[in-house]
Design an enzyme around this catalytic site. Structure first.
Site, PDB file in Angstrom:
ATOM      1  N   HIS A  71       0.823  -1.208   0.000  1.00  0.00           N
ATOM      2  CA  HIS A  71       0.000   0.000   0.000  1.00  0.00           C
ATOM      3  C   HIS A  71       0.857   1.259   0.000  1.00  0.00           C
ATOM      4  CE1 HIS A  71      -3.282  -2.802   1.319  1.00  0.00           C
ATOM      5  NE2 HIS A  71      -3.893  -2.095   0.415  1.00  0.00           N
ATOM      6  N   ASN A  72       1.495   1.490  -1.118  1.00  0.00           N
ATOM      7  CA  ASN A  72       2.354   2.656  -1.267  1.00  0.00           C
ATOM      8  C   ASN A  72       1.914   3.438  -2.517  1.00  0.00           C
ATOM      9  OD1 ASN A  72       3.496   1.260  -3.536  1.00  0.00           O
ATOM     10  ND2 ASN A  72       4.711   0.051  -2.080  1.00  0.00           N
ATOM     11  N   ALA A  73       2.688   4.451  -2.861  1.00  0.00           N
ATOM     12  CA  ALA A  73       2.274   5.333  -3.960  1.00  0.00           C
ATOM     13  C   ALA A  73       2.268   4.614  -5.314  1.00  0.00           C
ATOM     14  CB  ALA A  73       3.189   6.553  -4.018  1.00  0.00           C
ATOM     15  N   HIS A 128       1.199   1.552  -5.818  1.00  0.00           N
ATOM     16  CA  HIS A 128      -0.137   0.951  -5.903  1.00  0.00           C
ATOM     17  C   HIS A 128      -1.159   2.009  -6.313  1.00  0.00           C
ATOM     18  CE1 HIS A 128      -3.921  -0.974  -4.890  1.00  0.00           C
ATOM     19  NE2 HIS A 128      -4.135  -0.105  -3.913  1.00  0.00           N
ATOM     20  N   ASP A 177      -8.955  -1.083  -8.076  1.00  0.00           N
ATOM     21  CA  ASP A 177      -8.241  -1.336  -6.827  1.00  0.00           C
ATOM     22  C   ASP A 177      -7.777  -2.790  -6.712  1.00  0.00           C
ATOM     23  OD1 ASP A 177      -7.153  -0.742  -4.361  1.00  0.00           O
ATOM     24  OD2 ASP A 177      -9.025  -1.128  -3.276  1.00  0.00           O
ATOM     25  N   HIS A 182      -7.003   6.983  -3.003  1.00  0.00           N
ATOM     26  CA  HIS A 182      -7.897   6.028  -2.338  1.00  0.00           C
ATOM     27  C   HIS A 182      -7.260   5.263  -1.172  1.00  0.00           C
ATOM     28  CE1 HIS A 182      -5.797   2.859  -4.478  1.00  0.00           C
ATOM     29  NE2 HIS A 182      -6.399   1.997  -3.696  1.00  0.00           N
ATOM     30  N   ASP A 183      -5.934   5.227  -1.094  1.00  0.00           N
ATOM     31  CA  ASP A 183      -5.276   4.542   0.032  1.00  0.00           C
ATOM     32  C   ASP A 183      -4.348   5.485   0.791  1.00  0.00           C
ATOM     33  OD1 ASP A 183      -6.257   1.925   0.232  1.00  0.00           O
ATOM     34  OD2 ASP A 183      -4.985   1.205  -1.406  1.00  0.00           O
TER      35      ASP A 183
END
Ligand code: NAG
Ligand code: ZN
Length: 490
Positions: free
Chosen positions: A197-199, A201, A347, A237-238
């Protein structure tokens, strides 16, 4: 593109850390927590000017002076009170500030120049990255390569490019400087130390979203505002994802779980963080207040749709619409619903990418799960499903995820879109599932010849899979029943 380079030069990212993170400061936080010394934190925060927002409260690190109960305290490598380093007051202060945005803002206030990484201007790389952007609508787009070519700035570069390409900057009269600043802050609020879950992604999801926005069913009816929101939602979104899932936050009494009453905790945080950045940069400050609030609300509704534990609600609604053929794309609420579905697909589209890309994502997400499991073990918490590296493999997690989560979603999506791309995605997923199935069954290396003929044959096909939609079957029984639905946080 001259202006683009100028911007790149002017607003090159500096190191900032997200509000919730694991890093070396954890030890300090634990120490302070043990002392019950919330006071220390409060004092620290009291010294910093907090930009207060009236009314609606966006999620900013500044809004949580009770950060001292942060779950990052759990990540410490040290046993209880075992550290002399943490008790050094000076070091404590330094470390606590190191993950705050305030380091950044106070530096700016003091007029300390930002460091400009010169390599970001490397002509060769910039040229190649630009070249890749010409094919940004390809499903095979290699976001990992693009991220390297942009020196880790894939999210900024890609989103900026797409907004420009759609002419949204002119249309909404966005201030280029504010926009760039916004995107830089978005990218930096992703945790680069999260395996998944980083940039990158976020950039990947934005690229997938772009592909879906181009699907005829959407392209012919979406408004510019829909497209702007879709791209911004994908990019944010994350935002500030801590690298652990909601159950973890709940069981460790994280303040975010309390704040959002155990419901879509992460998604609410991503949304509020995005709103915080919109307001901080004033990206929409020229719009009428009502429009601005509507944008913020719609952004939230899109981001909240990515809560995978609510997938069944969305999916059955979608299915019902398709069965009754009553989706009316000239109705704003229906377009919004389709955007939600598109973002959900974007996603979790990893299994639908060509094998070489898909495999990398699978390894990354599994590593993030396992790291959570490691923390849980260390702190004698119950290890969450899929998070135990002794009990799971990349392959069994993937097969379960595809079977129970991705396939049902993408089957409906293909029914809706009815395009080559949607079939191609199903095709890749089938092949990827077969590849994982093959790898699962592979015995310990006995014959060196046998391996390439099974695993790599699939690999080759997957990488160049035509859109025949062939869904290869596989011995999916491999412990896939262990995989609970909706356990993957995205
Ligand atoms: C959230 O879940 C925890 C653990 O199950 C529980 O103790 C707490 O009361 C819940 N909070 C809310 C607001 O439901
Ligand atoms: Zn995600």
């Amino acid at each position: 593109m001259g202006f683009f380079l100028f911007l790149l030069f002017f607003f090159s990212p500096v190191q900032r850390r997200g509000a919730i993170s694991y890093d070396s400061s954890d030890q300090t936080a634990l120490y302070i927590r043990m002392l019950g010394a919330c006071v220390v934190f409060k004092q620290l925060f009291a010294n910093v000017r907090v930009r207060s927002q009236v009314g609606f409260e966006p999620e900013r690190r500044s809004s949580h002076p009770y950060l001292c109960i942060d779950f990052r305290t759990l990540h410490t490598r040290l046993g209880c009170g075992s550290t002399s380093a943490s008790s050094d007051p000076e070091r404590r202060v330094h470390r606590l500030l190191s993950f705050q945005r305030y380091l950044h803002s106070s530096r700016l206030l003091r007029g300390v120049p930002q460091q400009i990484p010169l390599h970001i201007l490397d002509e060769d790389y910039t040229g190649q990255a630009r070249c890749m952007l010409e094919k940004v609508g390809n499903w095979n787009f290699d976001i990992f390569l693009f991220d390297r070519l942009t020196n880790g700035n894939s999210l900024i570069t890609l989103t900026f490019h797409l907004l420009n390409q759609y002419g949204l900057v002119e249309l909404f009269q966005l201030d280029m400087v504010k926009l760039w600043r916004f995107l830089v802050m978005v990218q930096e609020d992703y945790h680069s130390d999260n395996p998944y879950h980083n940039a990158v992604h976020a950039a990947d999801v934005t690229q997938a979203m772009y592909c879906y926005l181009r699907e005829p069913m959407l392209a012919k009816s979406l408004t510019s505002k829909d497209i702007l929101l879709g791209l911004l939602a994908a990019a944010t979104h994350d935002l500030d994802h801590p690298g652990v899932n909601q159950p973890f936050l709940i069981k460790t009494d994280h303040y975010l779980a309390t704040l959002y009453r155990n419901t879509s905790v992460l998604e609410n945080h991503h949304w509020k963080s995005a709103v915080g950045l919109l307001r901080e940069t004033g990206l929409f400050s020229h719009l009428p207040a009502e429009d601005r609030l509507n944008m913020e609300r719609d952004l939230g509704s899109l981001i909240l749709a990515t809560d995978i534990s609510r997938q069944n609600d969305y999916l059955s609604r979608f299915r019902l619409h398709l069965d009754q053929e009553n989706l009316c794309m000239s109705t704003a609420s229906h377009r919004h619903f389709v955007l939600q579905m598109a973002l959900k697909c974007a996603d979790i589209c990893n299994p639908c990418r060509p094998w070489e890309l898909s495999k990398q994502w699978s390894e990354k997400v599994t590593e993030e799960f396992f790291q959570q499991g490691d923390i849980e073990k260390k702190h004698k918490l119950e290890v969450s499903p899929l998070c135990d590296r002794e009990m799971n493999t990349v392959g069994n997690i993937q097969i379960g995820f595809m079977t129970y989560v991705a396939e049902p979603l993408f089957a409906e999506w293909a029914r809706f879109c009815d395009t080559r791309l949607s079939q191609t995605m199903l095709g890749h997923m089938g092949l990827n599932k077969a590849s994982w199935g093959g790898l699962q069954q592979e015995p310990a290396p006995v014959s060196e010849e046998a391996q390439p003929s099974t695993a790599c044959a699939d690999t080759g096909d997957a990488a160049t899979a035509p859109s025949d939609g062939s869904t290869a079957t596989t011995a999916g029984g491999t412990s896939s029943k262990e995989i609970p639905q909706g356990s993957r946080e995205s």
